[in-house]
Design an enzyme around this catalytic site. Structure first.
Site, mmCIF file in Angstrom:
data_model
loop_
_atom_site.group_PDB
_atom_site.id
_atom_site.type_symbol
_atom_site.label_atom_id
_atom_site.label_comp_id
_atom_site.label_asym_id
_atom_site.label_seq_id
_atom_site.Cartn_x
_atom_site.Cartn_y
_atom_site.Cartn_z
ATOM 1 N N HIS A 143 4.584 4.399 2.030
ATOM 2 C CA HIS A 143 5.663 4.861 2.900
ATOM 3 C C HIS A 143 6.691 3.761 3.048
ATOM 4 O O HIS A 143 6.364 2.625 3.390
ATOM 5 C CB HIS A 143 5.121 5.257 4.272
ATOM 6 C CG HIS A 143 6.157 5.859 5.175
ATOM 7 N ND1 HIS A 143 6.480 7.198 5.134
ATOM 8 C CD2 HIS A 143 6.971 5.305 6.105
ATOM 9 C CE1 HIS A 143 7.427 7.450 6.020
ATOM 10 N NE2 HIS A 143 7.743 6.313 6.621
ATOM 11 N N SER A 144 7.966 4.085 2.782
ATOM 12 C CA SER A 144 9.067 3.145 2.918
ATOM 13 C C SER A 144 8.815 1.921 2.030
ATOM 14 O O SER A 144 8.626 2.076 0.827
ATOM 15 C CB SER A 144 9.257 2.785 4.388
ATOM 16 O OG SER A 144 10.486 2.137 4.613
ATOM 17 N N MET A 145 8.788 0.716 2.574
ATOM 18 C CA MET A 145 8.498 -0.451 1.748
ATOM 19 C C MET A 145 7.227 -0.262 0.950
ATOM 20 O O MET A 145 7.099 -0.731 -0.187
ATOM 21 C CB MET A 145 8.374 -1.707 2.613
ATOM 22 C CG MET A 145 8.097 -2.975 1.801
ATOM 23 S SD MET A 145 7.690 -4.439 2.797
ATOM 24 C CE MET A 145 5.968 -4.104 3.218
#
Length: 259
Positions: free
Chosen positions: A98-100
């Protein structure tokens, strides 16, 4: 199947063991996040009888790794995680970031495939494709500015955001994460062979739909995109729908795996 002893792993934490599961799903948290960001995900997967052993990556500089030096480089972190994952390949493995964590998962996958590992696939959640760069400087803000960025996205546990002493204790890790992701630059070269499933919120201020769709260029194994109502952390409210997609993709990818 033989159970893996997570106590021997520096990077992997497991909250709801599923030793008989057909596949293993390795989850990588967002910037500023820790392994427990996936506790609810793991619990819901167990309740839904998802045929996957869900484990989460614990970055240094937080929780039980609070005393360890933080990483501030995606490549160095990907190297360390890829090195640590070897014993967890006692069954087919997929990555969820998720994300990074999605960018990091992509770089981990590149390293694993370069070593000959066969991944089922990568779930890339709330993240621009690696080739879609933005110039950002959150990592250069002072502590108050960094805290403001965390609160704006609401990605950090509310109990942490409400405890100033605890929050400032984890700020070095948060700054390291933001430095890593904001200084990351995609290296052209061999792209993934495994498929990618992209998941994104329709009101995500960090990831525009076109930037999410650009993940298609980063695999030769096919790429799908699912859009959900919500912002950067749509996952919290859309967990049931996400798990349904995860289950479907794992079945599809597993059916095509080499025996």
């Amino acid at each position: 199947m033989t159970a893996v002893n997570e106590r021997t792993s520096r990077w992997i934490r497991r909250f709801h063991a599923a030793d008989a599961a057909a596949v293993r799903l390795v989850c990588l948290p967002h910037a500023g996040g820790s392994a427990t960001a996936y506790f609810a995900f793991s619990r819901a997967a167990a309740a839904a009888a998802l045929d996957a052993d869900v484990v989460a990556v614990q970055y240094p500089g937080r929780q039980d790794r609070l005393g360890e030096r933080c990483f501030d480089d995606v490549g160095a972190m990907a190297d360390a995680i890829a090195d640590d994952l070897g014993p967890w390949f006692d069954r087919p493995v997929a990555l969820f970031g998720h994300s990074m964590g999605a960018t990091l998962g992509y770089e981990v996958a590149r390293r694993l495939e370069a070593r000959g590992a066969e991944l089922l696939g990568l779930f890339a959640s709330a993240c621009r494709a690696p080739s879609q760069q933005r110039i950002e400087y959150v990592h250069q803000r002072d502590d108050d500015g960094l805290i403001a960025a965390l609160k704006e996205l609401s990605g950090t546990d509310s109990a942490v955001l409400g405890d100033d002493e605890l929050l400032r204790m984890v700020l070095p890790a948060v700054r390291g994460d933001y430095t890593a992701v904001e200084t990351y630059r995609h290296r052209p070269g061999t792209e993934l062979a495994c498929p990618i499933q992209v998941l994104v919120g329709d009101d995500d201020p960090v990831t525009e739909l076109a930037e999410a769709d650009a993940w298609r260029a980063h695999t030769t194994g096919g790429c799908g995109v699912e859009v959900y109502p919500g912002g950067h952390f749509y996952l919290n409210a859309q967990l049931d729908g996400v798990l349904a997609v995860v289950a479907a993709r794992l079945r599809d990818w597993g059916a095509g795996a080499t025996p």
